[in-house]
Write an enzyme that holds these catalytic residues in place. Sequence first.
Site, mmCIF file in Angstrom:
data_model
loop_
_atom_site.group_PDB
_atom_site.id
_atom_site.type_symbol
_atom_site.label_atom_id
_atom_site.label_comp_id
_atom_site.label_asym_id
_atom_site.label_seq_id
_atom_site.Cartn_x
_atom_site.Cartn_y
_atom_site.Cartn_z
ATOM 1 N N ARG A 52 -4.774 -6.801 -56.554
ATOM 2 C CA ARG A 52 -4.889 -7.568 -55.306
ATOM 3 C C ARG A 52 -4.772 -9.063 -55.571
ATOM 4 N NH1 ARG A 52 -9.960 -6.311 -51.550
ATOM 5 N NH2 ARG A 52 -10.997 -7.702 -53.008
ATOM 6 N N LYS A 151 -6.129 -13.300 -50.273
ATOM 7 C CA LYS A 151 -7.517 -13.743 -50.474
ATOM 8 C C LYS A 151 -7.414 -15.161 -51.026
ATOM 9 C CE LYS A 151 -11.482 -11.458 -52.078
ATOM 10 N NZ LYS A 151 -12.360 -11.651 -50.925
ATOM 11 N N GLU A 184 -12.452 -6.943 -38.853
ATOM 12 C CA GLU A 184 -13.430 -6.792 -39.943
ATOM 13 C C GLU A 184 -14.509 -7.847 -39.738
ATOM 14 O OE1 GLU A 184 -11.580 -7.799 -43.728
ATOM 15 O OE2 GLU A 184 -10.329 -9.305 -42.738
HETATM 16 N N1 PXG Z 1 -12.836 -8.503 -45.919
HETATM 17 C C1 PXG Z 1 -12.807 -9.783 -46.341
HETATM 18 C C2 PXG Z 1 -12.267 -10.837 -45.457
HETATM 19 C C3 PXG Z 1 -13.278 -10.100 -47.629
HETATM 20 O O1 PXG Z 1 -13.241 -11.361 -48.071
HETATM 21 C C4 PXG Z 1 -13.834 -7.761 -47.948
HETATM 22 C C5 PXG Z 1 -13.327 -7.507 -46.679
HETATM 23 C C6 PXG Z 1 -14.332 -6.611 -48.771
HETATM 24 O O2 PXG Z 1 -13.443 -6.334 -49.837
HETATM 25 P P1 PXG Z 1 -13.936 -5.644 -51.180
HETATM 26 O O3 PXG Z 1 -12.690 -5.523 -51.987
HETATM 27 O O4 PXG Z 1 -14.976 -6.535 -51.793
HETATM 28 O O5 PXG Z 1 -14.487 -4.324 -50.818
HETATM 29 C C7 PXG Z 1 -13.801 -9.070 -48.445
HETATM 30 C C8 PXG Z 1 -14.335 -9.391 -49.809
HETATM 31 C C9 PXG Z 1 -19.131 -13.163 -49.461
HETATM 32 C C10 PXG Z 1 -17.807 -12.828 -50.091
HETATM 33 O O6 PXG Z 1 -19.816 -14.038 -49.984
HETATM 34 C C11 PXG Z 1 -17.043 -11.794 -49.629
HETATM 35 C C12 PXG Z 1 -15.822 -11.505 -50.247
HETATM 36 C C13 PXG Z 1 -15.424 -12.243 -51.291
HETATM 37 C C14 PXG Z 1 -16.196 -13.279 -51.743
HETATM 38 C C15 PXG Z 1 -17.409 -13.587 -51.148
HETATM 39 O O7 PXG Z 1 -19.464 -12.540 -48.444
HETATM 40 N N2 PXG Z 1 -15.083 -10.520 -49.781
#
Ligand code: PXG
Length: 285
Positions: A52, A151, A184
């Site tokens: 990713r 991301k 989301e």
């Molecule tokens: N949606 C978004 C917009 C994200 O940034 C997820 C879903 C979940 O993805 P994963 O691969 O982790 O299951 C993310 C991931 C925080 C934080 O502090 C969140 C993410 C990255 C860094 C910090 O909430 N997100």
Amino acid sequence: MSLKIYINGTLFDKQDAKISVYDHGLLYGDGVFEGMRCYAGQVFRLREHLDRLWTSARKIDLTIPISTEEMEMAVNSTLAANDIRDGYIRLIVTRGEGTLGLDPNKCAEAQVIIITDMITLYPDEFYENGLAIVTAKTIRNHPLALDPQIKSLNYLNNILAKIEGLKAGCVEALMLNHEGEVAECTGVNIFIVNAGVLQTPPVSAGVLKGVTRGAVMELAREDGIKVEEVTLTLEDVYAADECFLTGSAAEVVPVREVDGNQIGAGSPGLITRRLTDLYCNLRTQ
Ligand code: PXG
């Protein structure tokens, strides 16, 4: 002992881990990142996170200066240097030091940064009783403006929604896309259970293809639970039997209330609990 931070092949003490104020990651949010977990010394789905990261980088025309194998080794050696077996890993690749203009071609060298640290978890109460969330007025980035699959280091879209949530007394906020469909939350994906079927918005709804989302969908299917990626409206969420959120840091967290509407008969529901248990087993397998 000071935490060691990896920058371009060198481990620095935390207080000495610095990059230029001319870095386009800082000046413009021009860069990409990943957030991952490690359990019992193993990074959870490292390859998927790296894929990713590389996809995000490709989408912004950024060349990551090392190979995926080198990145994998760098992550593991940074964890080892910090003696972290259960923790959180932040991978960052910035465009690097440039000028005060936008031109990415003027940036000399992409900066690869690896931070490994302990993780602050949500309080147990959230997992036991579920979260109350609200819908943000800020919509998810239009895919033609900024692809939600990137991301990127510019997380203002999500931060603005998070601020709305916090002002309403919630730790998460639900984001709709430009069509008014459920997308989301600010840093987690959303699932609902409707008549025994597990449903989540498709990636085409403008959501990040979460690694945890993928793992939960696999676990559900293996367990005989029907899984659908379908367009969801807010009404679908309000009327759901169960609702939960997934993310690397949060894992699986139940939702008990959305915009003041109680979800189902009390959270966490049976399927949410089942998937939480399965996820808990999977992560340390
Ligand atoms: N949606 C978004 C917009 C994200 O940034 C997820 C879903 C979940 O993805 P994963 O691969 O982790 O299951 C993310 C991931 C925080 C934080 O502090 C969140 C993410 C990255 C860094 C910090 O909430 N997100």
